[in-house]
Design a protein around this motif. Structure first.
Motif, PDB file in Angstrom:
ATOM      1  N   LYS A 187     -11.957  -0.236 -10.373  1.00 39.22           N
ATOM      2  CA  LYS A 187     -13.063  -0.892  -9.670  1.00 39.22           C
ATOM      3  C   LYS A 187     -14.384  -0.191  -9.978  1.00 39.22           C
ATOM      4  O   LYS A 187     -15.395  -0.841 -10.290  1.00 39.22           O
ATOM      5  CB  LYS A 187     -12.801  -0.883  -8.169  1.00 39.22           C
ATOM      6  CG  LYS A 187     -14.014  -1.285  -7.332  1.00 39.22           C
ATOM      7  CD  LYS A 187     -13.767  -1.123  -5.840  1.00 39.22           C
ATOM      8  CE  LYS A 187     -15.068  -1.258  -5.055  1.00 39.22           C
ATOM      9  NZ  LYS A 187     -14.843  -1.195  -3.581  1.00 39.22           N
ATOM     10  N   VAL A 231      -9.114  -5.528 -10.111  1.00 38.27           N
ATOM     11  CA  VAL A 231      -7.839  -5.272 -10.792  1.00 38.27           C
ATOM     12  C   VAL A 231      -7.126  -6.574 -11.154  1.00 38.27           C
ATOM     13  O   VAL A 231      -6.447  -6.660 -12.187  1.00 38.27           O
ATOM     14  CB  VAL A 231      -6.945  -4.383  -9.900  1.00 38.27           C
ATOM     15  CG1 VAL A 231      -5.531  -4.301 -10.457  1.00 38.27           C
ATOM     16  CG2 VAL A 231      -7.545  -2.985  -9.785  1.00 38.27           C
ATOM     17  N   SER A 232      -7.291  -7.609 -10.342  1.00 36.67           N
ATOM     18  CA  SER A 232      -6.613  -8.875 -10.595  1.00 36.67           C
ATOM     19  C   SER A 232      -7.035  -9.520 -11.908  1.00 36.67           C
ATOM     20  O   SER A 232      -6.333 -10.408 -12.415  1.00 36.67           O
ATOM     21  CB  SER A 232      -6.876  -9.852  -9.443  1.00 36.67           C
ATOM     22  OG  SER A 232      -8.258 -10.162  -9.350  1.00 36.67           O
ATOM     23  N   LEU A 257       0.321  -0.241  -9.037  1.00 34.79           N
ATOM     24  CA  LEU A 257      -0.781   0.692  -9.267  1.00 34.79           C
ATOM     25  C   LEU A 257      -0.964   1.632  -8.085  1.00 34.79           C
ATOM     26  O   LEU A 257      -0.844   1.231  -6.928  1.00 34.79           O
ATOM     27  CB  LEU A 257      -2.088  -0.072  -9.487  1.00 34.79           C
ATOM     28  CG  LEU A 257      -2.216  -0.932 -10.733  1.00 34.79           C
ATOM     29  CD1 LEU A 257      -3.580  -1.621 -10.737  1.00 34.79           C
ATOM     30  CD2 LEU A 257      -2.046  -0.111 -11.997  1.00 34.79           C
ATOM     31  N   GLU A 283      -3.364   3.881  -5.588  1.00 35.45           N
ATOM     32  CA  GLU A 283      -4.684   3.620  -5.024  1.00 35.45           C
ATOM     33  C   GLU A 283      -5.774   4.262  -5.871  1.00 35.45           C
ATOM     34  O   GLU A 283      -6.851   3.685  -6.055  1.00 35.45           O
ATOM     35  CB  GLU A 283      -4.755   4.148  -3.589  1.00 35.45           C
ATOM     36  CG  GLU A 283      -3.902   3.370  -2.604  1.00 35.45           C
ATOM     37  CD  GLU A 283      -4.073   3.872  -1.184  1.00 35.45           C
ATOM     38  OE1 GLU A 283      -4.941   4.754  -0.960  1.00 35.45           O
ATOM     39  OE2 GLU A 283      -3.354   3.395  -0.294  1.00 35.45           O
ATOM     40  N   SER A 307      -8.621  -4.744  -5.455  1.00 37.65           N
ATOM     41  CA  SER A 307      -7.824  -5.855  -5.972  1.00 37.65           C
ATOM     42  C   SER A 307      -8.687  -6.957  -6.574  1.00 37.65           C
ATOM     43  O   SER A 307      -8.242  -7.687  -7.462  1.00 37.65           O
ATOM     44  CB  SER A 307      -6.950  -6.440  -4.859  1.00 37.65           C
ATOM     45  OG  SER A 307      -7.747  -6.978  -3.806  1.00 37.65           O
ATOM     46  N   ALA A 362      -6.395   2.098  -9.037  1.00 35.99           N
ATOM     47  CA  ALA A 362      -7.083   0.856  -8.680  1.00 35.99           C
ATOM     48  C   ALA A 362      -8.543   1.113  -8.340  1.00 35.99           C
ATOM     49  O   ALA A 362      -9.429   0.353  -8.741  1.00 35.99           O
ATOM     50  CB  ALA A 362      -6.370   0.188  -7.503  1.00 35.99           C
ATOM     51  N   THR A 365      -4.425  -7.541 -14.457  1.00 36.05           N
ATOM     52  CA  THR A 365      -3.000  -7.369 -14.239  1.00 36.05           C
ATOM     53  C   THR A 365      -2.485  -8.469 -13.316  1.00 36.05           C
ATOM     54  O   THR A 365      -3.261  -9.184 -12.683  1.00 36.05           O
ATOM     55  CB  THR A 365      -2.700  -5.981 -13.630  1.00 36.05           C
ATOM     56  OG1 THR A 365      -1.292  -5.770 -13.580  1.00 36.05           O
ATOM     57  CG2 THR A 365      -3.288  -5.836 -12.235  1.00 36.05           C
ATOM     58  N   GLN A 393      -0.335  -5.245  -9.824  1.00 43.89           N
ATOM     59  CA  GLN A 393      -1.192  -4.629  -8.811  1.00 43.89           C
ATOM     60  C   GLN A 393      -0.375  -3.782  -7.851  1.00 43.89           C
ATOM     61  O   GLN A 393      -0.801  -2.686  -7.455  1.00 43.89           O
ATOM     62  CB  GLN A 393      -1.936  -5.707  -8.032  1.00 43.89           C
ATOM     63  CG  GLN A 393      -3.037  -6.391  -8.795  1.00 43.89           C
ATOM     64  CD  GLN A 393      -3.839  -7.317  -7.899  1.00 43.89           C
ATOM     65  OE1 GLN A 393      -4.406  -6.882  -6.904  1.00 43.89           O
ATOM     66  NE2 GLN A 393      -3.886  -8.593  -8.244  1.00 43.89           N
ATOM     67  N   SER A 433       0.013  -9.948 -10.072  1.00 42.80           N
ATOM     68  CA  SER A 433       0.212  -9.507  -8.691  1.00 42.80           C
ATOM     69  C   SER A 433       1.280  -8.421  -8.615  1.00 42.80           C
ATOM     70  O   SER A 433       1.146  -7.455  -7.851  1.00 42.80           O
ATOM     71  CB  SER A 433       0.597 -10.700  -7.807  1.00 42.80           C
ATOM     72  OG  SER A 433       1.751 -11.355  -8.309  1.00 42.80           O
TER      73      SER A 433
END
Length: 301
Positions: free
Chosen positions: A209, A188-189, A200, A202, A185, A205, A192, A197, A194
């Motif tokens: 990362k 990803v933040s 998405l 796992e 997160s 995501a 996108t 997120q 909240s």
């Protein structure tokens, strides 16, 4: 169709257990790329965001196989395993893409650019049209003259790239260290909301990362270089892009407002814009990916 990763393993071109090749450019620099999808499929070059790496192409590995697309995802200079090129401009994109195509045995390919990869995709089409079949730009950055607004964080990064690059590189090194140890997160933040997120998987995501961490793992110069490049007017006229261009953009994109994409579409000679009303920056890529692959495969010569 055969899985590209198995093919590359047999030819001995794996590096550290990963499906990645490293080739030399005419300028003596190295550029790395990975292959996804179908080994005998329609060639399509994938240009990641800013920052980003070849790993982002893995989002579309299965879809590329189903669509019959051979996806060539490269690390632009200064990212991942590609050597830095601090003096490059957008018009230099053809040098490192041509090296990848030559190594892959491809004379002409489709091109898709996401976010900061969008300007590079258009630059390639404008300066090396013989290499390009057609272009897809997803959530693509636009020239400063077409921008309605810029997020404060992006403006700050561009300013630091021009006035305090060493400070910016140090900050990126720390950010990369933290990102590697934090939950997805954290990365990803940046792309996108909240709500986005929460939608998405796992796996997606985690891949986003990994892409961010790999982008900054060996050098931070790629991001510094591109932050400077994208803060100034492009060194090629978009009116010289004579290939078909499809623009894909989210109505809720906070990184690149959809109004900027509309202005871009008006200036390109042969462009069509498709919008996803509820999509943000990252979800524009996720929602358009399958359609981009299918259209690139169906329009291949």
């Amino acid at each position: 169709m055969e899985d590209v990763r198995a093919e590359r393993a047999r030819t001995g071109s794996e590096l550290d257990g990963e499906n990645v090749a490293v080739v030399s450019t005419d300028g003596g620099r190295s550029v790395s790329y990975a292959e996804y999808g179908a080994s005998d499929g329609t060639p399509l070059v994938f240009l990641h965001g800013t920052p980003g790496s070849r790993l982002l192409g893995g989002l579309f590995d299965e879809d590329a196989r189903r669509s019959g697309v051979r996806l060539l995802a490269l690390d632009r200079p200064g990212y991942g395993r590609s050597s830095p090129w601090p003096t490059r401009t957008l018009a230099d994109t053809g040098e490192f893409v041509a090296a990848v195509l030559d190594d892959a045995g491809v004379s002409r390919a489709g091109v898709v650019g996401f976010s900061g990869g969008g300007p590079h995709a258009l630059a390639l089409a404008a300066t090396h049209g013989d290499l390009v079949r057609e272009v897809d730009v997803v959530a693509g950055a636009t020239p400063p003259s077409l921008r309605s607004t810029r997020p404060t964080a992006l403006r700050l990064l561009e300013a630091l790239a021009g006035t305090a690059p060493l400070l910016l590189r140090g900050g990126l090194r720390a950010q990369r260290w933290f990102a590697e140890r934090a939950s997805p997160s954290f990365v990803v933040s940046q792309y996108t909301t909240s709500d986005g997120q929460a939608e998405l998987s796992e796996d997606v995501a985690e891949l986003v990362k990994r892409d961010f961490v790999e982008a900054l793992a060996r050098s931070r110069r790629g991001f510094v270089t591109e932050s400077r490049l994208l803060a100034r007017e492009w060194d090629f006229p978009v009116t010289e892009v004579d290939r078909r261009v499809r623009l894909w953009h989210g109505g809720r994109d906070a990184n690149v407002p959809v109004e900027d994409a509309r202005r871009m579409a008006e200036r390109l000679p042969n462009a069509r814009l498709t919008t996803f009303d509820e999509a943000d920056h990252l979800h524009s890529l996720l929602q358009s990916g399958t359609r981009v692959l299918e259209r690139q495969a169906s329009t291949a010569e």
